[in-house]
Write a protein that holds these residues in place. Structure first.
Motif, PDB file in Angstrom:
ATOM      1  N   SER A 113      40.784  11.126   9.943  1.00  0.00           N
ATOM      2  CA  SER A 113      41.179  11.256  11.288  1.00  0.00           C
ATOM      3  C   SER A 113      42.287  12.054  11.482  1.00  0.00           C
ATOM      4  O   SER A 113      42.584  12.682  10.329  1.00  0.00           O
ATOM      5  CB  SER A 113      41.170   9.530  11.642  1.00  0.00           C
ATOM      6  OG  SER A 113      41.660   9.419  12.959  1.00  0.00           O
ATOM      7  N   SER A 114      42.956  11.873  12.381  1.00  0.00           N
ATOM      8  CA  SER A 114      44.046  12.452  12.737  1.00  0.00           C
ATOM      9  C   SER A 114      45.459  12.141  12.003  1.00  0.00           C
ATOM     10  O   SER A 114      46.259  12.690  11.713  1.00  0.00           O
ATOM     11  CB  SER A 114      44.497  12.649  14.185  1.00  0.00           C
ATOM     12  OG  SER A 114      44.458  11.351  14.710  1.00  0.00           O
ATOM     13  N   SER A 115      45.334  10.758  11.822  1.00  0.00           N
ATOM     14  CA  SER A 115      46.492  10.120  10.914  1.00  0.00           C
ATOM     15  C   SER A 115      45.849   8.930  10.085  1.00  0.00           C
ATOM     16  O   SER A 115      44.672   8.676  10.415  1.00  0.00           O
ATOM     17  CB  SER A 115      47.481   9.703  11.824  1.00  0.00           C
ATOM     18  OG  SER A 115      46.874   8.963  12.911  1.00  0.00           O
ATOM     19  N   ASN A 116      46.919   8.354   9.420  1.00  0.00           N
ATOM     20  CA  ASN A 116      46.621   7.268   8.720  1.00  0.00           C
ATOM     21  C   ASN A 116      47.541   6.214   9.007  1.00  0.00           C
ATOM     22  O   ASN A 116      49.116   6.316   8.892  1.00  0.00           O
ATOM     23  CB  ASN A 116      46.634   7.748   7.347  1.00  0.00           C
ATOM     24  CG  ASN A 116      45.831   6.627   6.206  1.00  0.00           C
ATOM     25  OD1 ASN A 116      45.629   5.631   6.627  1.00  0.00           O
ATOM     26  ND2 ASN A 116      45.668   6.990   4.983  1.00  0.00           N
ATOM     27  N   SER A 117      47.083   4.900   9.694  1.00  0.00           N
ATOM     28  CA  SER A 117      48.075   3.914  10.248  1.00  0.00           C
ATOM     29  C   SER A 117      48.238   2.956   8.988  1.00  0.00           C
ATOM     30  O   SER A 117      47.123   2.403   8.636  1.00  0.00           O
ATOM     31  CB  SER A 117      47.414   3.238  11.493  1.00  0.00           C
ATOM     32  OG  SER A 117      47.457   4.139  12.430  1.00  0.00           O
ATOM     33  N   ALA A 118      49.350   2.539   8.799  1.00  0.00           N
ATOM     34  CA  ALA A 118      49.511   1.690   7.656  1.00  0.00           C
ATOM     35  C   ALA A 118      50.883   0.767   7.620  1.00  0.00           C
ATOM     36  O   ALA A 118      51.837   1.208   8.690  1.00  0.00           O
ATOM     37  CB  ALA A 118      49.761   2.490   6.296  1.00  0.00           C
ATOM     38  N   LEU A 119      50.856  -0.253   7.180  1.00  0.00           N
ATOM     39  CA  LEU A 119      51.879  -1.242   7.058  1.00  0.00           C
ATOM     40  C   LEU A 119      52.490  -1.131   5.627  1.00  0.00           C
ATOM     41  O   LEU A 119      51.819  -1.061   4.779  1.00  0.00           O
ATOM     42  CB  LEU A 119      51.758  -2.551   7.248  1.00  0.00           C
ATOM     43  CG  LEU A 119      51.109  -2.873   8.535  1.00  0.00           C
ATOM     44  CD1 LEU A 119      49.437  -3.183   8.521  1.00  0.00           C
ATOM     45  CD2 LEU A 119      51.682  -3.981   9.156  1.00  0.00           C
ATOM     46  N   ILE A 120      53.740  -1.075   5.294  1.00  0.00           N
ATOM     47  CA  ILE A 120      54.281  -1.249   3.914  1.00  0.00           C
ATOM     48  C   ILE A 120      54.926  -2.853   3.828  1.00  0.00           C
ATOM     49  O   ILE A 120      55.797  -3.150   4.680  1.00  0.00           O
ATOM     50  CB  ILE A 120      55.626  -0.208   3.756  1.00  0.00           C
ATOM     51  CG1 ILE A 120      55.077   1.212   3.947  1.00  0.00           C
ATOM     52  CG2 ILE A 120      56.043  -0.385   2.383  1.00  0.00           C
ATOM     53  CD1 ILE A 120      54.205   1.651   3.070  1.00  0.00           C
TER      54      ILE A 120
END
Length: 137
Positions: free
Chosen positions: A35-42
């Motif tokens: 996709s256009s980006s990778n959504s994540a939590l640290i």
């Protein structure tokens, strides 16, 4: 809060307050997510627990140190431990229930795909690289 891969073989649980989500627009994250980006939590290691399937995880690393871990059955990206062992990178889309956090940063925006323009007009902070302020929650 519980999460899992697409097929459910790998499951995990997060505790405590969730940190904000960041969206990475670098070329490696685009390839990993498709996709256009990778959504994540640290997430701090102390707030993360595997529930099942840890032995079902495969790993890929580039010579530069970029690491991707994924379920060997369905290919979903799964959480992975940071190089310093203090936190987990958790793909936000793996969460199985609604979460009470939101995107607070777009990172590596200078290397975004030329067609990735939808986020440019939002009010979320944008960074050329990963700012030190994004730390484990």
């Amino acid at each position: 809060m519980k999460g899992s891969c697409l097929c459910g073989a790998v499951t995990f649980q997060l505790t405590g307050d969730l940190p904000s989500i960041y969206q990475c627009h670098c070329s490696l994250c685009r390839k990993v997510s498709g996709s256009s980006s990778n959504s994540a939590l640290i997430v701090a290691r102390s707030h993360f627990q595997w529930r099942s399937g840890e032995n079902q995880i495969k790993s890929f690393a580039t010579p530069s140190g970029f690491k991707s871990e994924f379920c060997c059955h369905c290919g979903s990206p799964v959480p992975n431990l940071s190089a310093d062992g203090q936190s987990y990178w958790v793909p936000a889309g793996l969460m199985s229930e609604p979460i009470s956090t939101q995107v607070s940063a777009h990172v590596y925006v200078d290397s975004r795909a030329n067609w990735d323009t939808g986020f440019l007009s939002d009010d979320v902070d944008k960074f050329a690289q990963m700012p030190p302020a994004i730390e484990a929650g």
